[in-house]
Design an enzyme around this catalytic site. Structure first.
Site, short mmCIF file in Angstrom:
data_model
loop_
_atom_site.label_atom_id
_atom_site.label_comp_id
_atom_site.label_asym_id
_atom_site.label_seq_id
_atom_site.Cartn_x
_atom_site.Cartn_y
_atom_site.Cartn_z
N GLU A 1 -6.32 -5.70 3.54
CA GLU A 1 -6.09 -6.83 2.61
C GLU A 1 -7.18 -6.88 1.54
O GLU A 1 -7.69 -7.92 1.18
CB GLU A 1 -5.94 -8.14 3.38
CG GLU A 1 -4.62 -8.16 4.12
CD GLU A 1 -4.18 -9.53 4.60
OE1 GLU A 1 -4.44 -10.52 3.91
OE2 GLU A 1 -3.54 -9.57 5.65
N ARG B 1 -6.02 -14.10 2.85
CA ARG B 1 -7.36 -13.62 3.22
C ARG B 1 -8.12 -14.53 4.19
O ARG B 1 -8.82 -14.02 5.07
CB ARG B 1 -8.19 -13.32 1.97
CG ARG B 1 -7.89 -11.94 1.47
CD ARG B 1 -8.54 -11.60 0.16
NE ARG B 1 -7.97 -10.35 -0.32
CZ ARG B 1 -7.65 -10.08 -1.58
NH1 ARG B 1 -7.85 -10.99 -2.51
NH2 ARG B 1 -7.13 -8.92 -1.90
N THR C 1 0.82 -1.22 0.00
CA THR C 1 0.00 0.00 0.00
C THR C 1 0.85 1.27 0.00
O THR C 1 1.88 1.35 0.67
CB THR C 1 -0.93 0.01 1.24
OG1 THR C 1 -1.73 -1.16 1.18
CG2 THR C 1 -1.82 1.23 1.28
#
Lengths: 384, 261
Positions: free
Chosen positions: A363, A242, A125
């Site tokens: 995420e 995830r 990010t």
């Protein structure tokens, strides 16, 4: 519900639960308040071998997979989702090496991660590249036998505390998404700095910082796979990680429900425990049912990955969306059941509500997850 | 450094029930655990091994199910485990128990240090540790709260007293009993638990340790339990109310009564 865990998984889950109950619960409020990084708990997790549950035995781990990672994350999150991120964030940082690292890279980095001697972190990010990961600007220019990294990564979990960072940077701007590459950068590398620690709504025991690269020279041998593989590595990493976020959400929801149940049994109003009121009972029933459904979906996605499925992107995203939405709803309802007490910081339930929110965001936001789910559904339908 | 840790499996409860007929502990329906004080002994042994090398052997006398306690000790870092189990050991008092354990320790052979918990949470006697050292004729230090220094042939330890602590130097081999202040026992590790699962504790009978038949079990126990009872709870005290003069006079009178009786 019986999820038919292996004997080793039962051992792992029970030990993680013991650590959560005996070691984390008593200090969860302290670390939430002070926003310190819970190194003493990391030491306990390291000594217990839990950092290695998903790492193959030849690299010093216990040889399990994503399912084992989920079991640990869920149990720890039941006590404190922020502290649990020391473990889960390390998993996120290690997955690129596990999936795409060379034998040499695995031998170099995984044993220390398995032992809990070094934490890991994953850096993708940036300020202008969140859901739109394709617009990252951090660059890596080949120079001799090194890459020179420049740019700033934002909101990096475990940053400053971790020692092994997997970083996505652009090696060829002209190629767009195919111009990204993944690197392993060690903490002491010259030119790598950390921004101030972010102040957050929840998961406050987790360290979140900027990671700043200024002419940071990374040896070429630290390139994961080859140039141009950065986005594929990132996508596959998230497909694998995830279910871990989902497990964190399930843990948060379970922790909140446990408190709500205990409170409902013991809180007396109108001369009887509030658990005898159907309005409260139905809330508890929905919370319990939704958590079990979220857990089942999470475990199913984790097991699909561990079975070697070619792609579990859709199922991973489904687990993440459903479990995080469940955590948010259950935590809000738990606060409601505790009423005024639920709103007070003296009681642990408001923390679950603050912690739950991030699982819908990071995420990949739940909106991005739904894009992934729908895209895969449509693709599958065309193939039929 | 070769360390022997003696442990006992006890009921996991502070509410110990006694069979009024046999005057023995009722163990049915109560989960068994390692005596909490022995957990500190195990931890200290494992820490010393981690610092100086060598091995830790844990030993217990008890029924076959005491093997569970030995496996748990292995999961906490102990290397070897010995279970002394024989019907002939049944009914042992602290004298016979310490005799039996000392006979087994002789059979194990060379050791530098024996560590015991200060007492068991069920019997509460604090006699077995000192008993072992007497049977083996080695020095003992009880209520140890810190090992300050230890070398191949001597140790300096802090021995807790009611007012503070003594610093005691002792030659090795010796026996220490430890208090809970000495450390914080670790949780088991997954690898330790897997090792414990496949471990095969050594099992010795009375015959294996060449114990003297007259020194073990009920027959070898000089202690005779005549009666076990729960003392009646203390009655609440009496509070004298009124002016200072009245209260002090009353108090003196009451005290006089006590002295006279």
């Amino acid at each position: 519900m019986d999820y038919l865990l292996t004997e080793q998984q039962v051992m792992i889950r029970d030990l993680a639960a013991k650590i959560a109950d005996e070691k984390i619960k008593p200090v969860a409020a302290h670390y939430d308040e002070t926003e310190e990084f819970a190194w003493p708990i990391m030491k306990i997790l390291a000594d217990s071998d839990l950092f290695g549950v998903y790492i193959p035995e030849q690299y010093g781990g216990l040889g399990g997979g994503i399912m084992d990672m989920c079991l640990v994350t869920e149990e720890l999150s039941r006590a404190c989702a922020g502290i649990a991120l020391g473990f889960a964030g390390t998993g996120l940082g290690a997955i690129p090496i596990l999936l795409y690292g060379s034998e040499e890279q695995k031998k170099r980095f995984l044993p220390d991660i398995a032992k809990g001697k070094r934490l890991a972190a994953f850096c993708i990010t940036e300020a202008e590249a969140g859901s739109d990961a394709g617009s990252i600007k951090t660059s890596a220019k080949k120079q001799g036998n090194s890459y020179i990294l420049n740019g700033t990564k934002q909101w990096i979990t475990n940053a400053g505390e971790a020692e092994v960072y997997t970083v996505i940077a652009i090696t060829d701007k002209a190629k767009g998404a195919r111009g990204a590459s993944a690197f392993i950068v060690e903490k002491e590398t010259k030119g790598m700095d950390f921004g101030k620690k972010e102040k957050k709504l929840g998961i406050r025991a987790s360290a979140t910082r900027e990671v700043i690269f200024t002419d940071c020279e990374v040896p070429a041998e630290n390139l994961i796979s080859k140039e141009g593989m950065g986005f594929i590595i990132a996508l596959k990493t998230f497909d694998n990680s995830r279910p871990g976020v989902a497990a964190q959400a399930v843990g948060i929801a379970q922790g909140a429900l446990d408190h709500a149940l205990e409170y409902a049994r013991t809180r007396v109003q109108f001369g009887q425990p509030i658990s005898s009121f159907q309005a409260v009972q139905h809330m508890l029933a929905d919370m319990g049912t939704q958590i079990e459904a979220a857990r089942a979906l999470t475990y199913a996605a984790a097991r699909m990955i561990d079975s070697g499925a070619k792609s579990a992107a859709k199922e991973s995203a489904m687990a993440k969306v459903f479990a995080s939405d469940t955590a948010m709803k259950v935590a809000v309802d738990a606060v409601q059941i505790l009423g005024g007490y639920g709103y007070m910081r003296e009681y642990p339930v408001e923390k679950y509500m603050r912690d739950a929110k991030i699982t819908q965001i990071y995420e990949g936001t739940n909106q991005i997850q739904r894009n992934i789910i729908a895209a895969n559904m449509i693709k599958e339908s065309i193939k039929k | 450094m070769n360390i022997i840790v003696c442990i006992k499996q006890v009921p996991n409860t502070t509410d110990v029930r006694i069979d009024p007929v046999t005057n023995t502990l009722i163990r049915e329906g109560v989960e068994s655990v390692i005596n909490p004080f022995d957990a500190y002994a195990i931890e200290e042994g494992v820490r010393l091994k981690e610092r100086f090398g060598g091995k830790v052997t844990v030993i217990t006398m008890g029924p076959p199910q005491a093997e569970t306690a030995l496996r748990e000790a292995i999961s906490l870092g102990v290397d070897e485990a010995v279970l002394l189990s024989d019907r002939k050991f049944a009914g042992s008092d602290t004298w016979a128990t310490s005799y039996t354990l000392s006979a087994a320790i002789r059979k194990i052979g060379a050791f530098d240090l024996i560590i015991c918990g200060k007492q068991a949470s069920d019997g509460d006697t604090a006699q077995v540790g000192p008993g072992i050292s007497a049977h083996l004729d080695i020095p003992q230090v009880t209520y140890v709260k810190k090992i300050e220094d230890i070398s191949a042939n001597a140790a300096r330890v802090e021995r807790m007293t009611e007012e503070g602590y003594d610093i005691v130097e002792t030659p090795l081999p010796c026996l220490l009993t430890v208090v809970k202040e000495i450390n914080t026992p670790r949780l088991p590790s997954i690898k330790g638990m897997m090792r414990a699962k496949s471990a095969k504790p050594v099992k010795w009978t009375a015959c294996d340790i060449e114990a003297d038949a007259g020194s073990m079990g009920l027959d070898g126990s000089p202690t005779r339990v005549i009666k076990i009872f729960t003392p009646a709870p203390r009655k609440g005290g009496e509070i004298l109310k009124g002016g200072t003069e009245y209260v002090s006079k009353e108090l003196v009178e009451l005290l006089k009564d006590i002295v006279i009786h």
